[in-house]
Design an enzyme around this catalytic site. Structure first.
Site: not given
Length: 266
Positions: A84, A131, A220
């Protein structure tokens, strides 16, 4: 509960928005960026030489070095991050910053170009898993890589001690930071995370945290290190980031070890 977990991922944009300086760039920039490790302490790239910042190229000279996600050097020219973080971006829009613990110190480290981006072909969004992304650099980084965790490693035993790293927020409603932080966490039981997160899939994901430390918006793409190997990639979590005791969700790297290795060998 599904809605509440999605709020955290949506704020990936926060880090990126703060990293971009020109209004025009904001319209064409990456998804959103995330904040940093809650708890823990400042860390150095001497201790963690494979820790890198994934940055938005037009903003790489700002006080955050354009950082909107973390990443891990797993080979001289390969960086693992979250899918992402890279979705919707061209290689030319990305930079990787190595050897720079303090993002505002542009005299340290090195800014490297990204030549290509691989995103797991089954990635749709963080709540459906997969992911994982691999960035291929145009030149080798001058730093040792972190070994990948594999299915043969016993990395996901409940209570296994680990370390998470990242830049950004250290709590809810606080300013971003520029200095890398590390935090001691432990791997959580899959059954616990299955209850707390409706989207949790133990085949693709792992949870980790502690009573004082957890990932938050801005982390992230950064690593969870267990037994000296890359065990997890920060993916998503509950918003707000407190209470700290609720662990965050990371990619279970061992599940994707062969896919990542294939990109390393490519």
């Amino acid at each position: 509960m599904r809605f509440r977990t999605r709020i955290w991922a949506a704020l990936v944009a926060l880090g990126l928005a703060l990293a971009i300086t020109a209004p025009a760039a904001a319209k064409t920039g990456p998804p959103a960026a995330q904040p940093s490790v809650i708890g823990g302490s400042e860390a150095s790239t001497e201790e963690f030489p494979w820790m890198v910042a994934v940055s938005y190229a037009p903003s790489v000279n700002n006080q955050y070095s354009g950082m909107f996600c973390g990443g891990t050097l797993v080979a001289p020219r390969k960086v693992v991050t979250a899918a992402h973080c890279a979705k919707g971006l061209k290689a030319a829009e990305l930079k990787v910053v190595t050897g720079r613990a303090d993002l505002k110190d542009h005299t340290s480290g090195k800014v490297l170009d990204v030549g290509s981006v691989w995103i797991h072909p089954q990635f749709y969004d963080v709540w459906n898993g997969n992911d994982v992304a691999v960035l291929t650099l145009t030149e080798a980084a001058d730093a040792p890589p972190l070994p990948l965790g594999t299915p043969d490693d016993d990395l996901y035993r409940p209570g296994a001690p680990g370390t998470i790293l990242g830049w950004g927020l250290t709590g809810d409603n606080v300013p971003r930071i520029t200095h890398l932080r590390k935090g001691a966490v432990a791997v959580s039981k899959d059954s616990f995370c299955d209850v707390e997160y409706a989207d949790f899939d133990p085949e693709m994901m792992v949870c980790a945290g502690s009573d004082t430390t957890r990932q938050c918006k801005g982390d992230s793409g950064g690593p969870l290190v267990v037994d000296g190997k890359l065990a997890g990639i920060v993916s998503f979590g509950r918003e707000p980031c407190t209470p700290v005791e609720l662990p965050g969700v990371l990619v279970r790297v061992a599940t994707y070890a062969s896919d990542i290795q294939q990109q390393i060998d490519n």
